[in-house]
Design an enzyme around this catalytic site. Structure first.
Site, PDB file in Angstrom:
ATOM      1  N   SER A  38      29.781  22.575 -51.764  1.00  0.00           N
ATOM      2  CA  SER A  38      30.338  23.674 -50.994  1.00  0.00           C
ATOM      3  C   SER A  38      31.584  24.153 -51.728  1.00  0.00           C
ATOM      4  O   SER A  38      32.497  23.364 -51.965  1.00  0.00           O
ATOM      5  CB  SER A  38      30.700  23.166 -49.597  1.00  0.00           C
ATOM      6  OG  SER A  38      31.361  24.165 -48.856  1.00  0.00           O
ATOM      7  N   LYS A  93      26.666  26.271 -52.359  1.00  0.00           N
ATOM      8  CA  LYS A  93      27.037  27.002 -51.137  1.00  0.00           C
ATOM      9  C   LYS A  93      28.411  27.610 -51.379  1.00  0.00           C
ATOM     10  O   LYS A  93      29.307  26.939 -51.874  1.00  0.00           O
ATOM     11  CB  LYS A  93      27.056  26.012 -49.983  1.00  0.00           C
ATOM     12  CG  LYS A  93      27.947  26.371 -48.793  1.00  0.00           C
ATOM     13  CD  LYS A  93      27.679  25.412 -47.632  1.00  0.00           C
ATOM     14  CE  LYS A  93      28.909  25.168 -46.782  1.00  0.00           C
ATOM     15  NZ  LYS A  93      28.673  24.178 -45.718  1.00  0.00           N
ATOM     16  N   LYS A 111      31.597  29.849 -49.568  1.00  0.00           N
ATOM     17  CA  LYS A 111      32.190  30.318 -48.317  1.00  0.00           C
ATOM     18  C   LYS A 111      32.342  31.827 -48.406  1.00  0.00           C
ATOM     19  O   LYS A 111      32.743  32.359 -49.455  1.00  0.00           O
ATOM     20  CB  LYS A 111      33.563  29.665 -48.127  1.00  0.00           C
ATOM     21  CG  LYS A 111      33.483  28.157 -47.911  1.00  0.00           C
ATOM     22  CD  LYS A 111      32.875  27.831 -46.562  1.00  0.00           C
ATOM     23  CE  LYS A 111      32.967  26.337 -46.276  1.00  0.00           C
ATOM     24  NZ  LYS A 111      32.401  26.021 -44.945  1.00  0.00           N
ATOM     25  N   ASP A 133      28.217  30.331 -46.316  1.00  0.00           N
ATOM     26  CA  ASP A 133      28.688  29.810 -45.021  1.00  0.00           C
ATOM     27  C   ASP A 133      29.862  30.662 -44.558  1.00  0.00           C
ATOM     28  O   ASP A 133      30.879  30.766 -45.253  1.00  0.00           O
ATOM     29  CB  ASP A 133      29.132  28.346 -45.201  1.00  0.00           C
ATOM     30  CG  ASP A 133      29.554  27.686 -43.882  1.00  0.00           C
ATOM     31  OD1 ASP A 133      29.509  28.344 -42.827  1.00  0.00           O
ATOM     32  OD2 ASP A 133      29.953  26.495 -43.932  1.00  0.00           O
ATOM     33  N   GLU A 191      24.879  30.288 -43.253  1.00  0.00           N
ATOM     34  CA  GLU A 191      25.321  29.285 -42.277  1.00  0.00           C
ATOM     35  C   GLU A 191      26.355  29.892 -41.321  1.00  0.00           C
ATOM     36  O   GLU A 191      27.309  30.537 -41.753  1.00  0.00           O
ATOM     37  CB  GLU A 191      25.926  28.106 -43.061  1.00  0.00           C
ATOM     38  CG  GLU A 191      26.321  26.906 -42.222  1.00  0.00           C
ATOM     39  CD  GLU A 191      26.877  25.765 -43.082  1.00  0.00           C
ATOM     40  OE1 GLU A 191      26.710  25.783 -44.323  1.00  0.00           O
ATOM     41  OE2 GLU A 191      27.517  24.862 -42.505  1.00  0.00           O
ATOM     42  N   ASP A 217      25.771  25.498 -37.646  1.00  0.00           N
ATOM     43  CA  ASP A 217      26.663  24.358 -37.864  1.00  0.00           C
ATOM     44  C   ASP A 217      27.492  24.207 -36.582  1.00  0.00           C
ATOM     45  O   ASP A 217      27.126  23.457 -35.660  1.00  0.00           O
ATOM     46  CB  ASP A 217      27.528  24.641 -39.117  1.00  0.00           C
ATOM     47  CG  ASP A 217      28.635  23.630 -39.378  1.00  0.00           C
ATOM     48  OD1 ASP A 217      28.853  22.730 -38.549  1.00  0.00           O
ATOM     49  OD2 ASP A 217      29.321  23.738 -40.421  1.00  0.00           O
ATOM     50  N   LYS A 262      26.267  17.287 -38.631  1.00  0.00           N
ATOM     51  CA  LYS A 262      27.493  16.574 -39.000  1.00  0.00           C
ATOM     52  C   LYS A 262      27.700  15.468 -37.984  1.00  0.00           C
ATOM     53  O   LYS A 262      27.704  15.726 -36.776  1.00  0.00           O
ATOM     54  CB  LYS A 262      28.701  17.518 -38.991  1.00  0.00           C
ATOM     55  CG  LYS A 262      28.677  18.545 -40.115  1.00  0.00           C
ATOM     56  CD  LYS A 262      29.896  19.448 -40.086  1.00  0.00           C
ATOM     57  CE  LYS A 262      29.831  20.444 -41.244  1.00  0.00           C
ATOM     58  NZ  LYS A 262      30.851  21.497 -41.122  1.00  0.00           N
ATOM     59  N   GLY A 277      29.427  18.372 -44.407  1.00  0.00           N
ATOM     60  CA  GLY A 277      30.604  17.566 -44.734  1.00  0.00           C
ATOM     61  C   GLY A 277      31.859  18.173 -44.144  1.00  0.00           C
ATOM     62  O   GLY A 277      31.871  19.352 -43.757  1.00  0.00           O
TER      63      GLY A 277
HETATM   64  O1  OSB Z   1      31.635  24.530 -42.402  1.00  0.00           O
HETATM   65  O2  OSB Z   1      30.656  23.111 -43.609  1.00  0.00           O
HETATM   66  C1  OSB Z   1      31.701  23.588 -43.180  1.00  0.00           C
HETATM   67  C2  OSB Z   1      34.704  21.876 -44.823  1.00  0.00           C
HETATM   68  C3  OSB Z   1      35.605  21.876 -43.770  1.00  0.00           C
HETATM   69  C4  OSB Z   1      35.245  22.470 -42.589  1.00  0.00           C
HETATM   70  C5  OSB Z   1      33.982  23.037 -42.434  1.00  0.00           C
HETATM   71  C6  OSB Z   1      33.061  23.015 -43.471  1.00  0.00           C
HETATM   72  C7  OSB Z   1      33.463  22.452 -44.692  1.00  0.00           C
HETATM   73  C8  OSB Z   1      32.624  22.454 -45.881  1.00  0.00           C
HETATM   74  C9  OSB Z   1      32.913  21.396 -46.912  1.00  0.00           C
HETATM   75  O3  OSB Z   1      31.803  23.303 -46.133  1.00  0.00           O
HETATM   76  C10 OSB Z   1      31.871  20.363 -47.009  1.00  0.00           C
HETATM   77  C11 OSB Z   1      32.309  19.213 -47.859  1.00  0.00           C
HETATM   78  O4  OSB Z   1      32.151  19.306 -49.069  1.00  0.00           O
HETATM   79  O5  OSB Z   1      32.798  18.203 -47.308  1.00  0.00           O
HETATM   80 MG    MG Z   2      29.605  25.053 -42.142  1.00  0.00          MG
END
Ligand code: OSB
Ligand code: MG
Length: 371
Positions: free
Chosen positions: A135, A161, A163, A188, A213, A238, A262, A290
């Site tokens: 991510s 992925k 953001k 995402d 996402e 999510d 999660k 994560g």
């Molecule tokens: O939305 O998946 C998410 C990190 C912090 C809060 C929300 C998210 C995330 C990530 C990081 O996308 C995932 C990771 O590498 O731990």
């Molecule tokens: Mg997410």
């Protein structure tokens, strides 16, 4: 299981590089580690709540409060015979799933250490390897993002992925696709859009994304249904999915085609397995999300990802992507094909390094049974 006492510890670890989402930037992780003591054995869990209540309502501070004042006293007052007892016991405490999961997952670790079996075996995991993606947060420039994608692809990660948020979306994805026409790519939004943005979201269809996402608000099932009807790109939920019932309803209503599970968000292994099973029964693929976890939470995520229906690469990646030194031995490593091998040792399968944990601890409190 006779639970003697439970220790809370706040640790602080700087991220190697900041992580930015539509709701803000994280540079320092403030994580609560939970250690559950039972007859000489210790189980480890991690609260995945972020520092500030922007991903959901939880924060490091609320997790500490709810754990110390409500969750742990309740567990210490009760007879727990197996880890599956914890979720129903904690049900009267409304919400605070990340706080609940920290101790629930620690009790699973404890239980499997007592039985001297790997935790993935106890939860019914069948995979020997899990598939990993990464991510990538919002960057200062597109060039920087393209460089990072290149680095992660070279390391072997199976999907990228990115953001997105209004102003950092279609144009960015377009440039990624120009440079990497064939990679497995997704984005995402962490709830940054509404249906007013339908035209923008529709333009994402052009780029053959694996999924988008959580485009809309966490509590907006109805508009996710409308959006999924208007998009070719599968929606993955999510933030919206807090338990197996949420998953069932979202699937039956057509609000998504994929679910990200999660451990923290759903309150631990017992509920995560139920979400997994409901998705499997509806042929909805899942993957493990994560929350920038330390090695303890990362090892718990690897365990969860061993279940059969985790068919898509998760956001579970190597320790070194986040922290200079992790809290477990060995650290989590990803092979050249972008996979992590399931450990065969008891419990979460990685040994917490207590000396290292001490170095990063900023406060500790032992919660004992009241007389
Ligand atoms: O939305 O998946 C998410 C990190 C912090 C809060 C929300 C998210 C995330 C990530 C990081 O996308 C995932 C990771 O590498 O731990
Ligand atoms: Mg997410």
């Amino acid at each position: 299981m006779k639970i003697d006492q439970v220790e809370l510890r706040e640790i602080q670890m700087p991220l190697i590089s900041y992580f930015e989402t539509s709701f803000g930037r994280t540079t320092l992780r403030r994580i609560i580690l939970v250690r559950v003591f039972s007859e000489g054995v210790i189980g480890y869990g991690e609260a995945t709540s972020p520092e500030e209540p922007y991903y959901n309502h939880e924060s490091t501070g609320t997790a500490w409060h709810i754990l110390r004042d409500f969750i742990i006293p309740k567990i210490l007052r009760s007879k727990v015979s197996k880890p599956d007892d914890i979720a129903p016991l904690l049900k009267p405490i409304r919400g605070h799933n990340m706080a609940k999961a920290s101790v629930e997952t620690a009790i699973w670790d404890l239980y499997s250490r007592q039985l001297q079996k790997p935790l993935h075996q106890l939860i019914g995991g069948q995979r020997r390897f899990i598939d990993c993606g990464v991510s990538l947060g919002i960057q200062e420039t597109v060039a920087e993002l393209l460089r990072k994608i290149e680095t992660e692809l070279k390391a072997g990660y199976q999907r990228i992925k990115v953001k997105i948020k209004p102003g950092w979306d279609v144009e960015i994805v377009k440039q990624i696709r120009q440079k990497f026409p064939a990679i497995v790519l997704m984005c995402d939004a962490n709830s940054a859009y509404t249906l007013k943005d339908l035209d923008t979201l529709r333009r994402l269809d052009e780029f053959k994304l694996l999924m988008v996402e959580q485009p809309l608000a966490w509590n907006d099932m109805l508009d996710h249904i409308k959006l999924q009807k208007a998009l070719q790109t599968p929606i993955c939920l999510d933030e919206s999915i807090l338990d197996a019932e949420d998953a069932r309803k979202a699937i039956e209503a057509g609000a998504c085609k994929i679910i990200n599970i999660k451990l923290g968000r759903v309150g631990g292994h017992t509920e995560a397995k139920k979400v997994h099973d409901v998705c499997k029964a509806h042929s909805i693929p899942v993957w493990c999300g994560g929350m920038l976890e330390s090695g303890i939470g990362r090892a718990q995520n690897i365990t969860l990802s061993s279940l059969q229906n985790f068919v898509l690469p998760g956001d579970v990646s190597a320790s070194r992507r986040y922290f200079r030194r992790d809290l477990i031995d060995p650290e989590v490593e990803v092979d050249s094909q972008g996979r992590i091998r399931l450990p065969e040792e008891a419990g979460i399968g990685f040994q917490p390094n207590i000396r290292r944990i001490e170095e990063v601890t900023v406060r500790t409190e032992m919660v004992r049974p009241s007389m």
